[in-house]
Design an enzyme around this catalytic site. Sequence first.
Site, PDB file in Angstrom:
ATOM      1  N   GLY A 279       0.818  -1.205   0.000  1.00 22.59           N
ATOM      2  CA  GLY A 279       0.000   0.000   0.000  1.00 22.59           C
ATOM      3  C   GLY A 279       0.854   1.257   0.000  1.00 22.59           C
ATOM      4  O   GLY A 279       2.086   1.195   0.097  1.00 22.59           O
ATOM      5  N   ALA A 328      -4.180   7.935 -10.719  1.00 19.04           N
ATOM      6  CA  ALA A 328      -3.728   9.133 -11.427  1.00 19.04           C
ATOM      7  C   ALA A 328      -4.912   9.923 -11.989  1.00 19.04           C
ATOM      8  O   ALA A 328      -4.975  11.150 -11.860  1.00 19.04           O
ATOM      9  CB  ALA A 328      -2.784   8.720 -12.557  1.00 19.04           C
ATOM     10  N   HIS A 452     -18.952  -5.931 -35.588  1.00 20.87           N
ATOM     11  CA  HIS A 452     -18.580  -7.337 -35.508  1.00 20.87           C
ATOM     12  C   HIS A 452     -17.392  -7.592 -36.419  1.00 20.87           C
ATOM     13  O   HIS A 452     -17.375  -7.087 -37.530  1.00 20.87           O
ATOM     14  CB  HIS A 452     -19.763  -8.209 -35.946  1.00 20.87           C
ATOM     15  CG  HIS A 452     -19.408  -9.669 -35.995  1.00 20.87           C
ATOM     16  ND1 HIS A 452     -19.287 -10.430 -34.851  1.00 20.87           N
ATOM     17  CD2 HIS A 452     -19.115 -10.490 -37.040  1.00 20.87           C
ATOM     18  CE1 HIS A 452     -18.949 -11.667 -35.188  1.00 20.87           C
ATOM     19  NE2 HIS A 452     -18.841 -11.728 -36.508  1.00 20.87           N
TER      20      HIS A 452
HETATM   21  P1  FAD Z   1       2.307  12.078  -7.219  1.00 23.90           P
HETATM   22  O1  FAD Z   1       2.286  11.514  -8.584  1.00 23.90           O
HETATM   23  O2  FAD Z   1       2.908  11.259  -6.138  1.00 23.90           O
HETATM   24  O3  FAD Z   1       3.046  13.483  -7.327  1.00 23.90           O
HETATM   25  C1  FAD Z   1       3.279  14.275  -6.203  1.00 23.90           C
HETATM   26  C2  FAD Z   1       4.470  15.158  -6.480  1.00 23.90           C
HETATM   27  O4  FAD Z   1       4.607  16.108  -5.441  1.00 23.90           O
HETATM   28  C3  FAD Z   1       5.799  14.382  -6.518  1.00 23.90           C
HETATM   29  O5  FAD Z   1       6.446  14.636  -7.721  1.00 23.90           O
HETATM   30  C4  FAD Z   1       6.586  14.929  -5.325  1.00 23.90           C
HETATM   31  O6  FAD Z   1       7.978  15.011  -5.578  1.00 23.90           O
HETATM   32  C5  FAD Z   1       5.989  16.318  -5.177  1.00 23.90           C
HETATM   33  N1  FAD Z   1       6.135  16.861  -3.836  1.00 23.90           N
HETATM   34  C6  FAD Z   1       5.805  16.267  -2.657  1.00 23.90           C
HETATM   35  N2  FAD Z   1       6.037  17.108  -1.621  1.00 23.90           N
HETATM   36  C7  FAD Z   1       6.524  18.248  -2.167  1.00 23.90           C
HETATM   37  C8  FAD Z   1       6.958  19.484  -1.609  1.00 23.90           C
HETATM   38  N3  FAD Z   1       6.920  19.703  -0.307  1.00 23.90           N
HETATM   39  N4  FAD Z   1       7.424  20.440  -2.456  1.00 23.90           N
HETATM   40  C9  FAD Z   1       7.463  20.221  -3.805  1.00 23.90           C
HETATM   41  N5  FAD Z   1       7.053  19.078  -4.371  1.00 23.90           N
HETATM   42  C10 FAD Z   1       6.586  18.111  -3.567  1.00 23.90           C
HETATM   43  N6  FAD Z   1      -2.477   4.919 -11.020  1.00 23.90           N
HETATM   44  C11 FAD Z   1      -3.284   4.774 -12.090  1.00 23.90           C
HETATM   45  O7  FAD Z   1      -4.309   5.460 -12.194  1.00 23.90           O
HETATM   46  N7  FAD Z   1      -2.991   3.864 -13.071  1.00 23.90           N
HETATM   47  C12 FAD Z   1      -1.890   3.087 -13.013  1.00 23.90           C
HETATM   48  O8  FAD Z   1      -1.653   2.285 -13.907  1.00 23.90           O
HETATM   49  C13 FAD Z   1      -1.032   3.230 -11.900  1.00 23.90           C
HETATM   50  N8  FAD Z   1       0.078   2.477 -11.797  1.00 23.90           N
HETATM   51  C14 FAD Z   1       0.922   2.665 -10.741  1.00 23.90           C
HETATM   52  C15 FAD Z   1       2.049   1.851 -10.644  1.00 23.90           C
HETATM   53  C16 FAD Z   1       2.920   1.999  -9.580  1.00 23.90           C
HETATM   54  C17 FAD Z   1       4.144   1.120  -9.496  1.00 23.90           C
HETATM   55  C18 FAD Z   1       2.661   2.980  -8.593  1.00 23.90           C
HETATM   56  C19 FAD Z   1       3.601   3.169  -7.451  1.00 23.90           C
HETATM   57  C20 FAD Z   1       1.533   3.776  -8.665  1.00 23.90           C
HETATM   58  C21 FAD Z   1       0.645   3.624  -9.736  1.00 23.90           C
HETATM   59  N9  FAD Z   1      -0.521   4.363  -9.847  1.00 23.90           N
HETATM   60  C22 FAD Z   1      -1.361   4.181 -10.907  1.00 23.90           C
HETATM   61  C23 FAD Z   1      -0.871   5.385  -8.848  1.00 23.90           C
HETATM   62  C24 FAD Z   1      -0.503   6.778  -9.381  1.00 23.90           C
HETATM   63  O9  FAD Z   1       0.870   6.813  -9.679  1.00 23.90           O
HETATM   64  C25 FAD Z   1      -0.860   7.829  -8.337  1.00 23.90           C
HETATM   65  O10 FAD Z   1      -2.221   7.722  -8.010  1.00 23.90           O
HETATM   66  C26 FAD Z   1      -0.589   9.222  -8.887  1.00 23.90           C
HETATM   67  O11 FAD Z   1       0.743   9.403  -9.274  1.00 23.90           O
HETATM   68  C27 FAD Z   1      -0.956  10.278  -7.821  1.00 23.90           C
HETATM   69  O12 FAD Z   1      -0.796  11.536  -8.387  1.00 23.90           O
HETATM   70  P2  FAD Z   1      -0.498  12.808  -7.472  1.00 23.90           P
HETATM   71  O13 FAD Z   1      -0.249  13.927  -8.427  1.00 23.90           O
HETATM   72  O14 FAD Z   1      -1.530  12.939  -6.447  1.00 23.90           O
HETATM   73  O15 FAD Z   1       0.857  12.465  -6.700  1.00 23.90           O
HETATM   74  P1  NAD Z   2      -2.809  -2.375  -2.462  1.00 27.26           P
HETATM   75  O1  NAD Z   2      -3.580  -1.793  -1.363  1.00 27.26           O
HETATM   76  O2  NAD Z   2      -3.427  -2.535  -3.795  1.00 27.26           O
HETATM   77  O3  NAD Z   2      -2.290  -3.824  -2.047  1.00 27.26           O
HETATM   78  C1  NAD Z   2      -1.520  -4.044  -0.901  1.00 27.26           C
HETATM   79  C2  NAD Z   2      -1.783  -5.452  -0.432  1.00 27.26           C
HETATM   80  O4  NAD Z   2      -0.840  -5.753   0.562  1.00 27.26           O
HETATM   81  C3  NAD Z   2      -3.159  -5.618   0.191  1.00 27.26           C
HETATM   82  O5  NAD Z   2      -3.827  -6.675  -0.443  1.00 27.26           O
HETATM   83  C4  NAD Z   2      -2.862  -5.904   1.653  1.00 27.26           C
HETATM   84  O6  NAD Z   2      -3.787  -6.794   2.240  1.00 27.26           O
HETATM   85  C5  NAD Z   2      -1.487  -6.532   1.568  1.00 27.26           C
HETATM   86  N1  NAD Z   2      -0.698  -6.414   2.800  1.00 27.26           N
HETATM   87  C6  NAD Z   2      -0.583  -5.340   3.629  1.00 27.26           C
HETATM   88  N2  NAD Z   2       0.278  -5.628   4.642  1.00 27.26           N
HETATM   89  C7  NAD Z   2       0.710  -6.902   4.453  1.00 27.26           C
HETATM   90  C8  NAD Z   2       1.624  -7.754   5.148  1.00 27.26           C
HETATM   91  N3  NAD Z   2       2.268  -7.362   6.251  1.00 27.26           N
HETATM   92  N4  NAD Z   2       1.831  -9.018   4.678  1.00 27.26           N
HETATM   93  C9  NAD Z   2       1.200  -9.418   3.545  1.00 27.26           C
HETATM   94  N5  NAD Z   2       0.324  -8.644   2.848  1.00 27.26           N
HETATM   95  C10 NAD Z   2       0.093  -7.405   3.280  1.00 27.26           C
HETATM   96  O7  NAD Z   2      -1.458  -1.508  -2.544  1.00 27.26           O
HETATM   97  P2  NAD Z   2      -0.282  -1.505  -3.602  1.00 27.26           P
HETATM   98  O8  NAD Z   2      -0.344  -2.691  -4.484  1.00 27.26           O
HETATM   99  O9  NAD Z   2       0.951  -1.239  -2.818  1.00 27.26           O
HETATM  100  O10 NAD Z   2      -0.612  -0.224  -4.452  1.00 27.26           O
HETATM  101  C11 NAD Z   2      -0.772   1.044  -3.815  1.00 27.26           C
HETATM  102  C12 NAD Z   2      -1.757   1.887  -4.547  1.00 27.26           C
HETATM  103  O11 NAD Z   2      -1.182   2.372  -5.756  1.00 27.26           O
HETATM  104  C13 NAD Z   2      -2.993   1.130  -4.976  1.00 27.26           C
HETATM  105  O12 NAD Z   2      -3.944   1.092  -3.962  1.00 27.26           O
HETATM  106  C14 NAD Z   2      -3.478   1.927  -6.142  1.00 27.26           C
HETATM  107  O13 NAD Z   2      -4.285   2.959  -5.652  1.00 27.26           O
HETATM  108  C15 NAD Z   2      -2.201   2.507  -6.726  1.00 27.26           C
HETATM  109  N6  NAD Z   2      -1.836   1.744  -7.943  1.00 27.26           N
HETATM  110  C16 NAD Z   2      -2.718   1.694  -8.962  1.00 27.26           C
HETATM  111  C17 NAD Z   2      -2.421   0.961 -10.087  1.00 27.26           C
HETATM  112  C18 NAD Z   2      -3.406   0.887 -11.203  1.00 27.26           C
HETATM  113  O14 NAD Z   2      -4.325   1.707 -11.219  1.00 27.26           O
HETATM  114  N7  NAD Z   2      -3.255  -0.025 -12.144  1.00 27.26           N
HETATM  115  C19 NAD Z   2      -1.226   0.261 -10.173  1.00 27.26           C
HETATM  116  C20 NAD Z   2      -0.357   0.318  -9.102  1.00 27.26           C
HETATM  117  C21 NAD Z   2      -0.666   1.069  -7.987  1.00 27.26           C
END
Ligand code: FAD
Ligand code: NAD
Length: 480
Positions: A279, A328, A452
Amino acid sequence: MSNSYDVIVIGAGPAGYVAAIRAAQLGLKTICIEKWRNAEGEGVNGGTCLNVGCIPSKSLLDSSYKYYEAKNQLGVHGISVGDVSIDLTAMVDRKNKIINQLTDGIAGLFKSNGVVSLFGNAKLLSGRQIECVTHDGKTQILTADNIIIATGSKPIDIPVARVNGATIVDSSGALEITETPNRLGVIGAGVIGLELGSVWNRIGSKVVLIEAMDDFLSIIDQQIAKETRKIFTKQGMDIRLGSRVTGTKVKGKEVIVTYKDSAGKETKEVFDKLIVCVGRTPYTEGLLSPDSGVNLDERGRIFVNEQCETTASGVWAVGDVVRGPMLAHKGSEEGVMVAERIAGQKTQINYDIIPNVIYTHPEVAAVGKTEEQLKQAGESYNVGVFPFAASGRAMAANDTDGMVKIIADAKTDRILGCHIVGPSAADLVQQIAIAMEFGSNAEDIAMTVFSHPTLSETVHEAALAVNGHAIHMPNRKKRG
Ligand code: FAD
Ligand code: NAD
């Protein structure tokens, strides 16, 4: 550079950079402050999404799927390609090139829209003032009529599996792996675990996902979750539910993970690499001065109302740092809403219709209510399900795993939810998201003409099935 703005945005992830662009489009003098540095130490925009999230993970998912297809799936079409190999450094380099292209693209969009871009660490003081320590070490005080906080989130760190950047990595470290781990452990079978686990399962690692919860993907529709688990297990992923990690021990190039199942039985497993993805948590470190007036909620998120207003007048917050799904597109829509509200418009977001996708193969996608949520709320509903195995187009593509499920109100026929595991599920579910936004009934979809042969026909048939009219499979319930 002037120190007074209409809008200051903190954070240039998908929530912040979109808010900044929209504000500038609306004629507001806007600056966006970002603290991210790339591997070369230069400031870059794009946040988690572009640098270590959505885009890099999808790049690796696409590369690894092409490799898997070439190695295992082309024979069925009569194609033989001989020995297939993958150059992991090239795969990661390609991912990095895409990141650079997109983050440079944001710099270009800022320029063309007139957004001022500043790289540094921002802190919110009282009275809509920002203290920014720029990357070149200077401190500036900026003021604005409105401030939008979009500082995002970071991976949760658990004491039982501390990330060391080598054997134990978080989701960011996992995007840099260039050597196939023979045995890959993943703590957390959530979205990241399944996406990154899939990458390495395709490349040839033995992937074990250790998940604390007893139910698989407990937040999605459980019929779809069960089908998804079956498919992933068939693909070779070892998903261990009800398994809570209690400790890890790094021994040379290996890591020994200890976990307990629901009955308290302890198991040890040895991996070459362990990805911790349990998470994410909102990121507010060093952001708020004690007199900023911005309150946090019980989970450390910035407290906001439906319109993303914080407890401090003129200060808004959007994206992962506030309540709601960490996605995002959710953050971007909030960014647009806030910019437009600052400009005097009455924009709102329909939080009930935010699609959610897991980009595995097949994809898992959902919008609206699950059957479990409707049961719990005591709603009466009809369900239509159509399997990809009955789709001519899915057969032609040799991609028949999964199903489309549409749920509609039993009285009004209004669509309440759509849940899909299957090829192109992300794009298919979007059709229903649009239909729901227009308040469509299942019958509206049923009466729409679909090309289709397309995968979209599965959505059409599921909508027909809601009222017992599916043509290409027997109907469970015939409703006249
Ligand atoms: P962020 O993208 O985290 O951006 C916040 C920015 O604020 C950062 O660049 C940080 O450096 C900057 N910042 C923080 N504090 C300060 C400060 N004090 N001063 C200046 N700058 C600061 N979501 C999807 O919808 N689809 C996906 O396929 C998807 N895949 C993901 C895969 C992975 C591996 C991960 C980790 C996440 C994924 N997510 C996905 C989640 C998605 O990346 C986030 O929901 C999204 O980036 C959040 O956008 P945000 O702008 O709120 O924050
Ligand atoms: P997640 O909440 O999807 O999954 C974390 C999992 O870890 C849960 O199923 C939880 O039960 C398990 N878990 C927690 N503590 C544990 C422990 N001690 N031992 C074993 N299992 C444990 O979180 P994530 O996969 O880290 O992703 C974080 C967030 O990033 C997502 O909730 C999502 O919002 C965002 N994200 C979105 C996408 C996408 O939209 N395709 C892709 C990647 C990430």
